[in-house]
Design a protein around this motif. Structure first.
Motif, mmCIF file in Angstrom:
data_model
loop_
_atom_site.group_PDB
_atom_site.id
_atom_site.type_symbol
_atom_site.label_atom_id
_atom_site.label_comp_id
_atom_site.label_asym_id
_atom_site.label_seq_id
_atom_site.Cartn_x
_atom_site.Cartn_y
_atom_site.Cartn_z
ATOM 1 N N ASP A 135 0.818 -1.206 0.000
ATOM 2 C CA ASP A 135 0.000 0.000 0.000
ATOM 3 C C ASP A 135 0.855 1.261 0.000
ATOM 4 N N ALA A 136 1.932 1.262 0.765
ATOM 5 C CA ALA A 136 2.830 2.422 0.801
ATOM 6 C C ALA A 136 3.428 2.671 -0.581
ATOM 7 N N HIS A 140 2.082 1.798 -3.434
ATOM 8 C CA HIS A 140 0.981 2.248 -4.298
ATOM 9 C C HIS A 140 0.701 3.731 -4.091
ATOM 10 N N ARG A 141 0.696 4.163 -2.857
ATOM 11 C CA ARG A 141 0.431 5.574 -2.561
ATOM 12 C C ARG A 141 1.588 6.475 -3.026
ATOM 13 N N PRO A 198 1.894 7.034 -8.087
ATOM 14 C CA PRO A 198 0.549 7.153 -8.642
ATOM 15 C C PRO A 198 0.336 6.377 -9.943
ATOM 16 N N SER A 216 -5.280 0.808 -0.430
ATOM 17 C CA SER A 216 -5.790 1.709 -1.466
ATOM 18 C C SER A 216 -5.855 1.057 -2.846
#
Length: 184
Positions: free
Chosen positions: A98-99, A101-102, A105, A131
């Motif tokens: 997730d980190a 992915h954030r 972009p 996310s």
């Protein structure tokens, strides 16, 4: 006499094991799978399984806003992560994914759940709060096409749709960064 027979049997078994092909001594590779045709033998994967350097098998998936295919994502770097709610290493690596992915972009992460119901995934999703989409592979068809045997298993897909790398086991932040750097 009994002791001698037992000793002889043990000697025969050990001799047979010592002369067995070395391929059987490495049934699993945790971490990087080499980009080579020989990688088809690692994890005793079937010949049709997805391997680095080849085109990633296409699959379709449905999200709340519609139906999509992996091939629709050409032009973007993609991570396909196979996981399950009961797999502790899978759950532990979710915040790392997730980190990434954030922070990126342009990066698409598809978390493909192996053989669990949509209800089980829906109940689990709030616990991890990621996310990226959690996709259902209820019958395991997508995992089979990729030759997934162990969880978690992650594929890194180049912008042209070919597989850059395959990682078996939980990803650390450092290993994930290395793999992401390999995507073209």
């Amino acid at each position: 006499m009994r002791h001698a027979i037992l000793l002889l049997s043990l000697t025969i078994i050990l001799t047979a094991c010592a002369s067995a092909p070395q391929q059987a001594s490495q049934p699993l590779v945790v971490g990087e799978t080499p980009i080579a045709p020989e990688s088809r033998l690692i994890d005793t994967k079937p010949d049709w399984a997805a391997i680095p350097g080849e085109r990633a098998p296409d699959f379709s998936y449905t999200l709340a806003d519609g139906a999509y295919k992996l091939s629709d994502l050409r032009g973007k770097p993609v991570v396909v992560n196979f996981w399950a709610t009961w797999c502790l290493p899978c759950v532990e690596e979710m915040p790392t994914l997730d980190a990434a992915h954030r922070a990126n972009p342009d990066l698409v992460i598809l978390a493909v759940n192996r053989n669990e119901s949509t209800d089980a995934i829906a109940a689990f999703a709030p616990k991890v709060g990621v996310s990226f989409p959690l996709i259902t592979d209820r019958d395991g068809v997508i995992g089979e096409r990729y030759g997934v045997i162990n969880l978690p298993t992650t594929f890194f897909i180049n912008r042209d749709g070919t597989i850059a790398a395959r990682h078996v086991g939980a990803l650390t932040a450092e290993r994930l960064a290395e793999r992401l750097a390999e995507i073209r």
